[in-house]
Design a protein around this motif. Structure first.
Motif, PDB file in Angstrom:
ATOM      1  N   ARG A  64      33.555 -19.714 -14.209  1.00 15.77           N
ATOM      2  CA  ARG A  64      32.123 -19.840 -13.936  1.00 15.77           C
ATOM      3  C   ARG A  64      31.883 -20.568 -12.608  1.00 15.77           C
ATOM      4  O   ARG A  64      31.032 -20.184 -11.826  1.00 15.77           O
ATOM      5  N   ARG A  65      32.628 -21.639 -12.365  1.00 15.95           N
ATOM      6  CA  ARG A  65      32.444 -22.417 -11.127  1.00 15.95           C
ATOM      7  C   ARG A  65      32.925 -21.663  -9.891  1.00 15.95           C
ATOM      8  O   ARG A  65      32.276 -21.667  -8.861  1.00 15.95           O
ATOM      9  N   ARG A  66      34.082 -21.028  -9.978  1.00 23.86           N
ATOM     10  CA  ARG A  66      34.723 -20.435  -8.799  1.00 23.86           C
ATOM     11  C   ARG A  66      34.455 -18.948  -8.618  1.00 23.86           C
ATOM     12  O   ARG A  66      34.531 -18.431  -7.516  1.00 23.86           O
TER      13      ARG A  66
ATOM     14  N   ASP B  96      35.041 -22.248 -17.959  1.00 29.67           N
ATOM     15  CA  ASP B  96      34.349 -23.168 -17.048  1.00 29.67           C
ATOM     16  C   ASP B  96      34.839 -23.010 -15.611  1.00 29.67           C
ATOM     17  O   ASP B  96      34.056 -23.024 -14.671  1.00 29.67           O
ATOM     18  N   MET B  97      36.158 -22.844 -15.413  1.00 34.46           N
ATOM     19  CA  MET B  97      36.705 -22.659 -14.072  1.00 34.46           C
ATOM     20  C   MET B  97      36.233 -21.335 -13.468  1.00 34.46           C
ATOM     21  O   MET B  97      35.833 -21.283 -12.306  1.00 34.46           O
TER      22      MET B  97
END
Length: 65
Positions: free
Chosen positions: A20-22, A17-18
């Protein structure tokens, strides 16, 4: 799955998730990207990084019972 983790060139990067976001900046050239989660088969690819952003579609397959 929410607990999936990312490894690039045998170095742990963190939760999917991290990433994917950053996003992740990689030097140009080939890199092995692995995504793993308990109860799923690992997703493993060699990608060729360049000066352009790339997007990867990661679909983990659940282990059979």
């Amino acid at each position: 799955p929410p607990n999936a983790t990312v490894t690039i060139d045998d170095q742990s990067i963190g939760p999917l998730d991290m990433v994917r976001r950053r996003g992740i900046a990689l030097p140009e050239g080939p890199h092995r990207i692995t995504v793993e989660a308990p109860g799923y088969l690992p997703w493993d690819r060699i990608v060729n990084a360049s000066d352009r952003p790339i997007t990867l579609e990661v679909n983990l397959v659940q282990l059979p019972d």
